[in-house]
Design a protein around this motif. Structure first.
Motif, PDB file in Angstrom:
ATOM      1  N   TRP A 108      45.405  31.027  40.068  1.00 22.97           N
ATOM      2  CA  TRP A 108      45.722  31.779  38.851  1.00 22.97           C
ATOM      3  C   TRP A 108      45.218  33.219  38.958  1.00 22.97           C
ATOM      4  CZ3 TRP A 108      49.002  31.731  35.134  1.00 22.97           C
ATOM      5  CH2 TRP A 108      48.788  32.475  33.977  1.00 22.97           C
ATOM      6  N   GLU A 109      43.991  33.381  39.441  1.00 23.20           N
ATOM      7  CA  GLU A 109      43.443  34.736  39.585  1.00 23.20           C
ATOM      8  C   GLU A 109      44.273  35.561  40.567  1.00 23.20           C
ATOM      9  OE1 GLU A 109      39.389  33.809  40.598  1.00 23.20           O
ATOM     10  OE2 GLU A 109      38.757  33.933  38.492  1.00 23.20           O
ATOM     11  N   ALA A 110      44.714  34.951  41.668  1.00 21.40           N
ATOM     12  CA  ALA A 110      45.547  35.665  42.637  1.00 21.40           C
ATOM     13  C   ALA A 110      46.890  36.040  42.016  1.00 21.40           C
ATOM     14  CB  ALA A 110      45.751  34.820  43.895  1.00 21.40           C
ATOM     15  N   LYS A 111      47.485  35.115  41.253  1.00 25.94           N
ATOM     16  CA  LYS A 111      48.780  35.389  40.601  1.00 25.94           C
ATOM     17  C   LYS A 111      48.638  36.521  39.593  1.00 25.94           C
ATOM     18  CE  LYS A 111      52.087  33.226  37.394  1.00 25.94           C
ATOM     19  NZ  LYS A 111      53.300  33.825  37.792  1.00 25.94           N
ATOM     20  N   THR A 112      47.619  36.472  38.750  1.00 25.61           N
ATOM     21  CA  THR A 112      47.473  37.503  37.724  1.00 25.61           C
ATOM     22  C   THR A 112      47.066  38.844  38.339  1.00 25.61           C
ATOM     23  OG1 THR A 112      45.236  36.718  37.203  1.00 25.61           O
ATOM     24  CG2 THR A 112      47.038  35.905  35.824  1.00 25.61           C
ATOM     25  N   ALA A 113      46.282  38.832  39.411  1.00 24.72           N
ATOM     26  CA  ALA A 113      45.929  40.085  40.094  1.00 24.72           C
ATOM     27  C   ALA A 113      47.175  40.712  40.705  1.00 24.72           C
ATOM     28  CB  ALA A 113      44.880  39.833  41.172  1.00 24.72           C
TER      29      ALA A 113
END
Length: 191
Positions: free
Chosen positions: A178-183
């Motif tokens: 999720w963090e990679a997607k939102t970043a």
């Protein structure tokens, strides 16, 4: 929680009539995709019980159930839920959802799922969310893919849906995913 077009919030007891109306209106659409329910489920008392049970789940940190509403007019479009929450080393929940058939194909469910994932990771401190979808439910498969879930495998005869043991494609997403997607989304927006 507010997304671009939606509001996600826990159901209140006074919303039972509205939830029942949505369920009844969508019964022919949802029936092939859901378990067989008790005779009292599609009644006002049944929906009040559902809402009370979801509140108890929230209090016990076992489930978080959200009404999906249009921000522009407050219309109830559906429901999304994080259930079966396991804490300890797992920090996992199962995701389930439904959307009013009349509002399918407009990106609302993907937007709602992304909002629920934000809540799962930022508010409820989960590490992983998983979901299962019948292989024939192409729209729901697409929602999970667009929301960033990865396919993890096929579970044969996984859930009894409408009286039949149905295979389900299993999906998962972790906090790191999720963090990679939102970043990645943020970097595209700021360019």
């Amino acid at each position: 929680m507010l997304t671009e077009r939606l509001e996600l919030k826990p159901f209140a007891p006074e919303e039972a009539e509205e939830l029942l109306a949505l369920r009844l209106e969508n019964q022919p659409f949802l029936e092939p995709l859901e378990p067989i329910r008790s005779d009292g489920y599609l009644t006002l008392a049944g929906q009040r019980t559902e809402i009370m049970q979801s509140e108890q789940g929230r209090i016990r940190d076992q489930a978080y159930v959200y009404a999906i509403r249009l921000r522009e007019n407050g219309k109830l479009l559906g429901r999304a839920a994080l259930t079966g929450i396991a804490r300890g080393p797992f920090q996992n929940a199962n995701l389930g959802y439904f959307l009013d058939e009349a509002h399918n194909g407009k990106g609302y469910m993907t937007e709602a799922v992304c909002g629920v994932l934000e809540l799962a990771f930022a508010k409820h401190n989960l590490h992983r969310v998983q979901a299962g979808v019948m292989p024939r439910n192409a729209p729901s498969l697409r929602v999970l893919e667009k929301a960033g879930f990865r396919r993890e495998g096929l579970a044969e005869r996984y859930l009894k849906i409408n009286g039949v043991w149905e295979d389900h494609v299993l999906f998962g997403i972790t906090l790191e995913d999720w963090e990679a997607k939102t970043a990645n989304l943020q970097s595209r927006i700021s360019v």
